[in-house]
Enzyme design. Sequence first.
Site, PDB file in Angstrom:
ATOM      1  N   LYS A 194      66.082  -1.395  29.387  1.00  0.00           N
ATOM      2  CA  LYS A 194      66.971  -1.063  28.320  1.00  0.00           C
ATOM      3  C   LYS A 194      66.086  -0.037  27.504  1.00  0.00           C
ATOM      4  CE  LYS A 194      66.953  -2.231  24.092  1.00  0.00           C
ATOM      5  NZ  LYS A 194      67.208  -1.077  23.383  1.00  0.00           N
ATOM      6  N   CYS A 302      51.739   5.895  19.834  1.00  0.00           N
ATOM      7  CA  CYS A 302      50.938   4.449  19.684  1.00  0.00           C
ATOM      8  C   CYS A 302      49.368   4.737  19.626  1.00  0.00           C
ATOM      9  CB  CYS A 302      51.361   3.470  20.493  1.00  0.00           C
ATOM     10  SG  CYS A 302      51.360   3.993  22.185  1.00  0.00           S
ATOM     11  N   GLU A 399      49.918   0.921  10.908  1.00  0.00           N
ATOM     12  CA  GLU A 399      50.579   1.991  11.676  1.00  0.00           C
ATOM     13  C   GLU A 399      51.851   2.817  10.946  1.00  0.00           C
ATOM     14  OE1 GLU A 399      51.407   2.587  16.273  1.00  0.00           O
ATOM     15  OE2 GLU A 399      52.906   1.100  15.407  1.00  0.00           O
TER      16      GLU A 399
HETATM   17  P1  NAI Z   1      61.046  -1.582  18.092  1.00  0.00           P
HETATM   18  O1  NAI Z   1      60.022  -2.582  18.414  1.00  0.00           O
HETATM   19  O2  NAI Z   1      62.037  -2.507  17.122  1.00  0.00           O
HETATM   20  O3  NAI Z   1      61.830  -1.015  19.219  1.00  0.00           O
HETATM   21  C1  NAI Z   1      61.211  -0.781  20.407  1.00  0.00           C
HETATM   22  C2  NAI Z   1      62.389  -1.501  21.537  1.00  0.00           C
HETATM   23  O4  NAI Z   1      62.492  -2.824  21.354  1.00  0.00           O
HETATM   24  C3  NAI Z   1      63.721  -0.823  21.489  1.00  0.00           C
HETATM   25  O5  NAI Z   1      64.238  -0.433  22.859  1.00  0.00           O
HETATM   26  C4  NAI Z   1      64.490  -1.933  20.700  1.00  0.00           C
HETATM   27  O6  NAI Z   1      65.998  -1.678  20.769  1.00  0.00           O
HETATM   28  C5  NAI Z   1      64.062  -3.140  21.324  1.00  0.00           C
HETATM   29  N1  NAI Z   1      63.859  -4.346  20.399  1.00  0.00           N
HETATM   30  C6  NAI Z   1      64.170  -4.367  19.228  1.00  0.00           C
HETATM   31  N2  NAI Z   1      64.270  -5.795  18.552  1.00  0.00           N
HETATM   32  C7  NAI Z   1      64.127  -6.392  19.695  1.00  0.00           C
HETATM   33  C8  NAI Z   1      64.025  -7.853  20.092  1.00  0.00           C
HETATM   34  N3  NAI Z   1      64.283  -8.492  19.129  1.00  0.00           N
HETATM   35  N4  NAI Z   1      63.908  -8.208  21.305  1.00  0.00           N
HETATM   36  C9  NAI Z   1      63.900  -7.309  22.357  1.00  0.00           C
HETATM   37  N5  NAI Z   1      63.912  -6.112  22.280  1.00  0.00           N
HETATM   38  C10 NAI Z   1      63.986  -5.557  20.813  1.00  0.00           C
HETATM   39  O7  NAI Z   1      60.414  -0.444  17.040  1.00  0.00           O
HETATM   40  P2  NAI Z   1      61.268   0.310  16.015  1.00  0.00           P
HETATM   41  O8  NAI Z   1      61.819  -0.466  15.003  1.00  0.00           O
HETATM   42  O9  NAI Z   1      62.126   1.381  16.632  1.00  0.00           O
HETATM   43  O10 NAI Z   1      59.865   1.018  15.439  1.00  0.00           O
HETATM   44  C11 NAI Z   1      59.319   0.149  14.335  1.00  0.00           C
HETATM   45  C12 NAI Z   1      57.708   0.675  14.213  1.00  0.00           C
HETATM   46  O11 NAI Z   1      57.344   0.230  15.676  1.00  0.00           O
HETATM   47  C13 NAI Z   1      57.726   2.302  14.263  1.00  0.00           C
HETATM   48  O12 NAI Z   1      57.392   2.665  13.090  1.00  0.00           O
HETATM   49  C14 NAI Z   1      55.925   2.137  15.101  1.00  0.00           C
HETATM   50  O13 NAI Z   1      55.148   1.731  14.207  1.00  0.00           O
HETATM   51  C15 NAI Z   1      56.325   1.015  16.033  1.00  0.00           C
HETATM   52  N6  NAI Z   1      56.450   1.501  17.457  1.00  0.00           N
HETATM   53  C16 NAI Z   1      55.555   1.658  18.370  1.00  0.00           C
HETATM   54  C17 NAI Z   1      55.758   1.891  19.420  1.00  0.00           C
HETATM   55  C18 NAI Z   1      54.499   1.940  20.608  1.00  0.00           C
HETATM   56  O14 NAI Z   1      54.405   2.677  21.215  1.00  0.00           O
HETATM   57  N7  NAI Z   1      53.647   1.055  20.544  1.00  0.00           N
HETATM   58  C19 NAI Z   1      56.822   2.629  20.144  1.00  0.00           C
HETATM   59  C20 NAI Z   1      57.986   2.560  18.770  1.00  0.00           C
HETATM   60  C21 NAI Z   1      57.639   1.944  17.762  1.00  0.00           C
END
Ligand code: NAI
Length: 489
Positions: A194, A302, A399
């Site tokens: 996904k 990240c 972050e």
């Molecule tokens: P997120 O963690 O919500 O999204 C990442 C993925 O998880 C997306 O595909 C989303 O649809 C999915 N997702 C969301 N809720 C879920 C759930 N309950 N169960 C399973 N999958 C789920 O991240 P978001 O809201 O886009 O970004 C928020 C913050 O997260 C950013 O500001 C950043 O600080 C951090 N982040 C870190 C990343 C990394 O590479 N470690 C990548 C993206 C965001």
Amino acid sequence: MDETTSKLAFDTDWQYDPAPESTDHIRIDEQYELFIGGEFVAPKEGRYFDSINPANEKVLARIASAGKDDVDRAVKAARKAYKTSWSKLKPAERGKYIYRIARVLQERAREFAVIESLDGGKPIRESRDIDIPLAAAHFFYYAGWADKLEYAFPGKQVAALGVAGQIIPWNFPLLMAAWKIAPALACGNTVVLKPAETTPLTALKLAEVVRDAGLPPGVVNIITGAGDTGAALVDHPDIDKIAFTGSTAVGRSIQKSLAGTSTKYTLELGGKAANIIFADAAIDEAVEGIVNGIFFNQGHVCCAGSRLLVQESVADEVIRKLKDRMESLIVGDPLDKNTDIGAINSSAQLEKIEDYLRIGQEEGGEIYQSSGTLPDTGYWCRPTLFTGVSQSNRVVQEEIFGPVLTVQTFRTLEEGLDKANNTPYGLSGGVWTDKGAKIFKMTRAIRAGVIWANTFNKFDPASPFGGYKESGMGREGGLHGLDAYLELS
Ligand code: NAI
Ligand code: MG
């Protein structure tokens, strides 16, 4: 040089001519369906959402939103493919399919790069030179392992896990898909992936590649949707492994959902890396590395070097040079080859970054941003520096995931090390010094999964990646990345 040319060269208003990448060769359909069992199929509940271009806020395509039934269909297709075709193939045959994906990606690299920049906002220079070539490199690398797994783990029996559910973020859309899919397939698993809801297009194009490469139907399924689709995948009872990259909050909720089940998981979460400059470092190179470390990909990384720790005696020089360099960074059209900093991925992410800009100032930090105009529409953030901050400030601890760098000073190696380790995260770090002994000392003592010395943000499919503490668990990449998709006995 006559007077006119010298004036031109040093005039601060001097601009590059626009150098936009062409989009003539790109086809984006009006609507995309779910890729399940080797076909594009409409979502059962008929729900769709838009993916926009964050540089102009225009809709690029309507994207299917997978509900619980669709998730179930995808998992069943993956299970069937696992039982009837993929696990029956000779490992070398599996490898051939993965090589084919890699080659098609290389052939279509330009198209993928442009779509990546349109959908996610990253500069074309990065999608062209980093994201797409590295994604192909991951498929090439893991294709090579497919028939050599027993050599990877001598003395052990290796077996695939079965069906892997994979959830990825929006910062490196195609690259994260490659990180997840390539090792899973090489190890003999089938997958349901996904992509993030703001950047689904290159994953859907990858579905076309998978279909054109002739993979047996159901080996790779790509379902689009937001968090609830991801949660339905995590909660599906017939998944053997979940691989997630994204926020620490969602990582925690996944860990809770899977506690007490036999589903394996790997989590790659956030970071707050320190980039540490010692006085004996080559300062100009270090400044360039710091700029790359935090402003690269709008800071949507990240492992970004979001905290600068600089030895006190060179702090003034480093900050002055940093500000000069920030002033020369071009913020704007992601498709322009001169652009250094593209669009922030979404309005929600821009809001989050702007909240932190406010919080940092309320906490007493002094803000510095480059000047220059920003486009009228779209989501933009100037490269930003916070000086006068302390270890307990939220902008130093949390972050931000944007082009925002905090600066702190230190006197001794021990003080630098203490500050570097004083966060809940431990994904990456950087050390800049002329002394090899200092590099060895620091890289052993920094509690982080990846540490660069005199460089930053360098990736290779052969090197493992992953974090300590709240940055996650498990490793991706290299030999370690195989381990996560195998049962060893
Ligand atoms: P997120 O963690 O919500 O999204 C990442 C993925 O998880 C997306 O595909 C989303 O649809 C999915 N997702 C969301 N809720 C879920 C759930 N309950 N169960 C399973 N999958 C789920 O991240 P978001 O809201 O886009 O970004 C928020 C913050 O997260 C950013 O500001 C950043 O600080 C951090 N982040 C870190 C990343 C990394 O590479 N470690 C990548 C993206 C965001
Ligand atoms: Mg988009």
